[in-house]
Motif scaffolding. Structure first.
Motif, PDB file in Angstrom:
ATOM      1  N   ALA A 420      90.373  -6.630  58.219  1.00 58.77           N
ATOM      2  CA  ALA A 420      89.074  -7.136  58.206  1.00 58.77           C
ATOM      3  C   ALA A 420      88.029  -6.162  57.659  1.00 58.77           C
ATOM      4  O   ALA A 420      87.832  -4.912  58.046  1.00 58.77           O
ATOM      5  CB  ALA A 420      88.628  -7.870  59.381  1.00 58.77           C
ATOM      6  N   GLU A 421      87.045  -6.728  56.929  1.00 58.31           N
ATOM      7  CA  GLU A 421      85.845  -5.800  56.549  1.00 58.31           C
ATOM      8  C   GLU A 421      84.704  -6.160  57.644  1.00 58.31           C
ATOM      9  O   GLU A 421      84.427  -7.480  57.824  1.00 58.31           O
ATOM     10  CB  GLU A 421      85.317  -6.051  55.268  1.00 58.31           C
ATOM     11  N   ALA A 422      84.100  -5.229  58.177  1.00 60.38           N
ATOM     12  CA  ALA A 422      82.922  -5.521  59.207  1.00 60.38           C
ATOM     13  C   ALA A 422      81.653  -5.008  58.853  1.00 60.38           C
ATOM     14  O   ALA A 422      81.374  -4.025  58.300  1.00 60.38           O
ATOM     15  CB  ALA A 422      83.473  -4.902  60.499  1.00 60.38           C
ATOM     16  N   ALA A 423      80.611  -5.838  59.167  1.00 65.87           N
ATOM     17  CA  ALA A 423      79.242  -5.463  59.188  1.00 65.87           C
ATOM     18  C   ALA A 423      78.636  -5.723  60.651  1.00 65.87           C
ATOM     19  O   ALA A 423      79.354  -6.702  61.469  1.00 65.87           O
ATOM     20  CB  ALA A 423      78.488  -6.061  58.238  1.00 65.87           C
ATOM     21  N   GLY A 424      77.552  -5.123  60.731  1.00 67.18           N
ATOM     22  CA  GLY A 424      76.841  -5.299  62.404  1.00 67.18           C
ATOM     23  C   GLY A 424      75.420  -5.441  62.154  1.00 67.18           C
ATOM     24  O   GLY A 424      74.618  -4.868  61.611  1.00 67.18           O
ATOM     25  N   LEU A 425      75.049  -6.179  63.186  1.00 66.32           N
ATOM     26  CA  LEU A 425      73.434  -6.442  63.183  1.00 66.32           C
ATOM     27  C   LEU A 425      73.037  -6.623  64.937  1.00 66.32           C
ATOM     28  O   LEU A 425      73.924  -7.442  65.468  1.00 66.32           O
ATOM     29  CB  LEU A 425      72.902  -7.592  62.348  1.00 66.32           C
ATOM     30  N   ARG A 438      79.553   5.233  62.750  1.00 73.24           N
ATOM     31  CA  ARG A 438      79.180   6.488  61.971  1.00 73.24           C
ATOM     32  C   ARG A 438      80.316   6.448  60.979  1.00 73.24           C
ATOM     33  O   ARG A 438      80.227   7.266  59.926  1.00 73.24           O
ATOM     34  CB  ARG A 438      79.279   7.837  62.681  1.00 73.24           C
ATOM     35  N   ALA A 439      81.572   6.117  61.098  1.00 76.83           N
ATOM     36  CA  ALA A 439      82.826   6.158  60.221  1.00 76.83           C
ATOM     37  C   ALA A 439      82.825   5.048  59.262  1.00 76.83           C
ATOM     38  O   ALA A 439      83.602   5.002  58.425  1.00 76.83           O
ATOM     39  CB  ALA A 439      83.995   6.183  61.291  1.00 76.83           C
ATOM     40  N   ASP A 440      81.829   4.159  59.261  1.00 76.41           N
ATOM     41  CA  ASP A 440      81.987   2.749  58.425  1.00 76.41           C
ATOM     42  C   ASP A 440      81.462   3.456  56.856  1.00 76.41           C
ATOM     43  O   ASP A 440      80.887   4.368  56.816  1.00 76.41           O
ATOM     44  CB  ASP A 440      80.986   1.672  58.686  1.00 76.41           C
ATOM     45  N   ASN A 441      82.104   2.636  56.081  1.00 79.88           N
ATOM     46  CA  ASN A 441      81.879   2.971  54.673  1.00 79.88           C
ATOM     47  C   ASN A 441      80.559   2.328  54.331  1.00 79.88           C
ATOM     48  O   ASN A 441      79.969   1.731  54.815  1.00 79.88           O
ATOM     49  CB  ASN A 441      83.113   2.639  53.737  1.00 79.88           C
ATOM     50  N   ASP A 442      80.383   2.796  52.949  1.00 79.49           N
ATOM     51  CA  ASP A 442      79.214   2.031  52.065  1.00 79.49           C
ATOM     52  C   ASP A 442      79.102   0.636  52.294  1.00 79.49           C
ATOM     53  O   ASP A 442      78.115   0.216  52.153  1.00 79.49           O
ATOM     54  CB  ASP A 442      79.421   2.599  50.462  1.00 79.49           C
ATOM     55  N   ARG A 443      80.541  -0.036  52.016  1.00 73.19           N
ATOM     56  CA  ARG A 443      80.287  -1.271  51.760  1.00 73.19           C
ATOM     57  C   ARG A 443      79.930  -2.153  53.218  1.00 73.19           C
ATOM     58  O   ARG A 443      79.139  -3.038  53.141  1.00 73.19           O
ATOM     59  CB  ARG A 443      81.977  -1.785  51.420  1.00 73.19           C
ATOM     60  N   ALA A 444      80.163  -1.361  54.341  1.00 76.02           N
ATOM     61  CA  ALA A 444      79.788  -2.049  55.704  1.00 76.02           C
ATOM     62  C   ALA A 444      78.574  -2.050  55.695  1.00 76.02           C
ATOM     63  O   ALA A 444      77.825  -2.910  56.197  1.00 76.02           O
ATOM     64  CB  ALA A 444      80.595  -1.142  56.705  1.00 76.02           C
ATOM     65  N   ARG A 445      77.822  -0.750  55.363  1.00 73.78           N
ATOM     66  CA  ARG A 445      76.348  -0.709  55.489  1.00 73.78           C
ATOM     67  C   ARG A 445      75.650  -1.706  54.422  1.00 73.78           C
ATOM     68  O   ARG A 445      74.773  -2.128  54.589  1.00 73.78           O
ATOM     69  CB  ARG A 445      76.049   0.810  55.363  1.00 73.78           C
ATOM     70  N   LEU A 446      76.052  -1.780  53.408  1.00 75.17           N
ATOM     71  CA  LEU A 446      75.846  -2.743  52.201  1.00 75.17           C
ATOM     72  C   LEU A 446      75.593  -4.123  52.888  1.00 75.17           C
ATOM     73  O   LEU A 446      74.586  -4.931  52.738  1.00 75.17           O
ATOM     74  CB  LEU A 446      76.452  -2.532  50.745  1.00 75.17           C
ATOM     75  N   ALA A 447      76.797  -4.476  53.505  1.00 68.32           N
ATOM     76  CA  ALA A 447      76.818  -5.926  53.997  1.00 68.32           C
ATOM     77  C   ALA A 447      75.964  -6.007  54.905  1.00 68.32           C
ATOM     78  O   ALA A 447      75.425  -7.195  55.317  1.00 68.32           O
ATOM     79  CB  ALA A 447      78.573  -6.177  54.352  1.00 68.32           C
ATOM     80  N   SER A 448      75.593  -5.055  56.017  1.00 75.93           N
ATOM     81  CA  SER A 448      74.744  -5.167  57.361  1.00 75.93           C
ATOM     82  C   SER A 448      73.427  -5.218  56.527  1.00 75.93           C
ATOM     83  O   SER A 448      72.539  -5.890  57.103  1.00 75.93           O
ATOM     84  CB  SER A 448      75.061  -3.852  58.020  1.00 75.93           C
ATOM     85  N   CYS A 449      73.167  -4.719  55.372  1.00 75.51           N
ATOM     86  CA  CYS A 449      71.712  -4.826  54.813  1.00 75.51           C
ATOM     87  C   CYS A 449      71.501  -6.259  54.516  1.00 75.51           C
ATOM     88  O   CYS A 449      70.596  -6.691  54.641  1.00 75.51           O
ATOM     89  CB  CYS A 449      71.394  -3.666  53.538  1.00 75.51           C
ATOM     90  N   ALA A 450      72.591  -6.698  53.788  1.00 74.67           N
ATOM     91  CA  ALA A 450      72.485  -7.999  53.348  1.00 74.67           C
ATOM     92  C   ALA A 450      72.314  -9.252  54.612  1.00 74.67           C
ATOM     93  O   ALA A 450      71.388 -10.061  54.435  1.00 74.67           O
ATOM     94  CB  ALA A 450      73.874  -8.711  52.690  1.00 74.67           C
ATOM     95  N   LEU A 451      72.963  -8.866  55.466  1.00 72.30           N
ATOM     96  CA  LEU A 451      72.580  -9.619  56.777  1.00 72.30           C
ATOM     97  C   LEU A 451      71.371  -9.443  57.334  1.00 72.30           C
ATOM     98  O   LEU A 451      70.811 -10.549  57.843  1.00 72.30           O
ATOM     99  CB  LEU A 451      73.691  -9.472  57.892  1.00 72.30           C
ATOM    100  N   ALA A 452      70.849  -8.286  57.288  1.00 70.94           N
ATOM    101  CA  ALA A 452      69.567  -8.052  57.845  1.00 70.94           C
ATOM    102  C   ALA A 452      68.448  -8.827  56.961  1.00 70.94           C
ATOM    103  O   ALA A 452      67.492  -9.371  57.418  1.00 70.94           O
ATOM    104  CB  ALA A 452      68.948  -6.559  57.907  1.00 70.94           C
ATOM    105  N   GLN A 453      68.521  -8.596  55.608  1.00 65.77           N
ATOM    106  CA  GLN A 453      67.608  -9.344  54.696  1.00 65.77           C
ATOM    107  C   GLN A 453      67.745 -10.894  55.047  1.00 65.77           C
ATOM    108  O   GLN A 453      66.610 -11.481  54.976  1.00 65.77           O
ATOM    109  CB  GLN A 453      68.159  -9.363  53.303  1.00 65.77           C
ATOM    110  N   LEU A 454      69.076 -11.567  54.989  1.00 67.94           N
ATOM    111  CA  LEU A 454      69.002 -12.930  55.216  1.00 67.94           C
ATOM    112  C   LEU A 454      68.463 -13.359  56.808  1.00 67.94           C
ATOM    113  O   LEU A 454      67.910 -14.666  56.739  1.00 67.94           O
ATOM    114  CB  LEU A 454      70.494 -13.642  55.106  1.00 67.94           C
ATOM    115  N   TYR A 455      68.769 -12.633  57.442  1.00 69.34           N
ATOM    116  CA  TYR A 455      68.311 -12.997  58.956  1.00 69.34           C
ATOM    117  C   TYR A 455      66.794 -12.894  59.008  1.00 69.34           C
ATOM    118  O   TYR A 455      66.159 -13.855  59.684  1.00 69.34           O
ATOM    119  CB  TYR A 455      68.990 -12.030  59.988  1.00 69.34           C
TER     120      TYR A 455
END
Length: 476
Positions: A420-425, A438-455
């Motif tokens: 699974a791909e994971a994002a966190g907020l 700290r080991a998460d890749n760019d995509r996890a951080r990108l998805a987390s930013c999307a969650l933050a925006q929508l939330y």
């Protein structure tokens, strides 16, 4: 062997001119993905869009995939097991798209010297149009065989990019001013820069300026257009990030190359932190290949052993995020080791109470049920086998775990074993906090930013961003 589990072939001697066989097949997205893997053909006309940015929803099936269906009839039915190709001639007269059903028919036209036979092939679509026709020259089997029908191993093919659709949706909002704490390694800095390039955030970099610049140089990135604020160590950087939110200079915080404890200690401080009346909690959002929608898991990072009233806020926070991302009425499964109430297991009692609180409106915007075990929360057949009648059982898209240990293990098992791909907020604070590993890749951080925006839009406007059709598409 029963007739249903076995296949009897037709030998060359038994084969007659005019014998025929047919199958029907509906083209699926999974067919196109698997064919691309096997053939190496990555023609974009023949694949669904990669990240949801392309509005094209009707890819064309590769002609050779269509033609390959002929071999399924010859090898499985007529003549069946033992058949070998000598030659194949096909003309492609039409196109097949995802969701279209075709009928594949082979007819024995000629028998040559044993074991050779020639078959006419025709593939027609649902309205009777010929999309493919041709001839097959084969070697028919010479020995009769009864072969047990073979069941191939299951394949997990991730055909939907749920995070990609959320990123596209979130990018329609103005960039969110975000303090990035200690972005002084490749993963944390590149994730922040990628999110900025996609229009999700306007980053303010805080930490050791020399280390940040060195990380940028190592990855050949230009950060000259971004503000850098100096902080001597991670604890000071975290404190300054929280202060910037309180001062109105930023609307979100993103974790960089520092321990979660160092950042969270400043976020949850009673004086000078980002606390609100609601308990702060963390939500993992996971794009799991076997599921048709994003799965939300809470709390796996902040509340170690939450009591009942803390769980109320944990549930509400997770529900609000799921709704912000397009789920109109999330289905919340309260997990325990068993699906029955057992006074010796506190989490089963908490689950039952939380379910009743949701019925009474003390948790809003979702259907809540529990206790549920992991199997019957996610799998419909498991729920049916155990006789659980529920609107949530087997269909949960939000999972509330008993404690941090269970949640952390569950989320990481899905990430590292189920791919699974994971994002966190972090939710419930005065501003969203993107808390990635700290080991998460760019995509996890990108998805987390999307969650933050929508939330953040949800918190501000009280509704999900976008019209209903757009939000529904993002949630698929």
């Amino acid at each position: 062997m029963s007739a249903k589990s076995a296949v009897r072939n037709t030998t060359w001697a038994e084969l007659k001119v005019g014998d025929s066989a047919s199958i029907e097949r509906t083209c699926s997205v999974q067919d196109l993905i698997l064919f691309a893997h096997v053939s190496g053909n990555l023609n974009p006309l023949m694949l669904p869009s990669a990240d949801g940015a392309d509005e094209k929803t009707d890819p064309v099936a590769p002609s050779m995939w269509v033609g390959s269906l002929v071999s399924a009839v010859l090898g499985n039915i007529l003549p069946g097991p033992g058949t070998l190709y000598r030659a194949q001639n096909l003309s492609f007269l039409g196109r097949v798209h995802v969701g279209e059903k075709v009928k594949v028919t082979v007819v024995c036209r000629e028998k040559r010297e044993e074991p050779v036979a020639v078959f006419d092939n025709k593939i027609i679509n649902a309205v009777g149009q010929i999309v493919c026709e041709g001839t097959s020259e084969i070697e028919a089997p010479t020995v009769a065989q009864v072969i047990e029908a073979r069941h191939l191993p299951s394949l997990i093919v991730d055909t939907a990019d749920h995070f990609g659709r959320l990123v596209v949706l979130a990018a329609k909002l103005p960039p969110l001013k975000t303090v990035v704490v200690c972005p002084d390694d490749h993963n944390s800095l590149s994730g922040a820069l990628l999110s900025a390039d996609r229009g999700l955030i306007e980053p303010i970099l805080i930490g050791d300026p020399e280390r940040i610049k060195a990380a940028a140089k190592a990855m050949d990135a230009d950060i000259s257009r971004y503000a850098i604020e100096s902080a001597a160590d991670p604890h000071l950087a975290a404190a300054r990030a929280v202060a910037m939110v309180l001062e109105g200079r930023a609307g979100a915080v993103m974790k960089g190359n520092l321990h979660s404890d160092a950042l969270l200690a400043e976020v949850v401080k009673k004086d000078g932190g980002l606390r609100t009346q609601r308990r702060i909690s963390h939500v993992f959002a996971l794009d799991v290949p076997t599921l048709d929608e994003i799965l939300y898991i809470s709390d796996a990072a902040i509340n170690i052993a939450p009591d009942l009233m803390t769980k109320v806020d944990i549930v509400q926070n997770a529900v609000d995020l799921a709704r912000a991302c397009g789920l109109e009425q999330p289905r919340v499964g309260i997990l325990s080791a068993v699906e029955t109430i057992n006074p010796a297991i506190q989490s089963t009692l908490d689950a039952a109470i939380l379910s009743k609180m949701a019925e009474r409106g003390q948790i809003r915007g979702a259907i809540v049920d529990g206790p549920l075990a992991m199997d019957n929360a996610i799998d419909v057949e498991a729920a049916r086998t155990k006789g659980i009648a529920s609107l949530v059982a087997g269909r949960a898209n939000v999972l509330i775990v008993p404690n941090l240990e269970a949640g952390n293990m569950l989320a990481k098992e899905l990430t590292f074993i189920a791919r699974a791909e994971a994002a966190g907020l972090v939710l419930g604070a005065k501003a969203p906090v993107m808390l990635t590993s700290r080991a998460d890749n760019d995509r996890a951080r990108l998805a987390s930013c999307a969650l933050a925006q929508l939330y953040e839009y949800w918190r501000r406007e009280g509704r999900a961003f976008g019209d209903q059709a757009t939000v529904a598409k993002a949630a698929e």
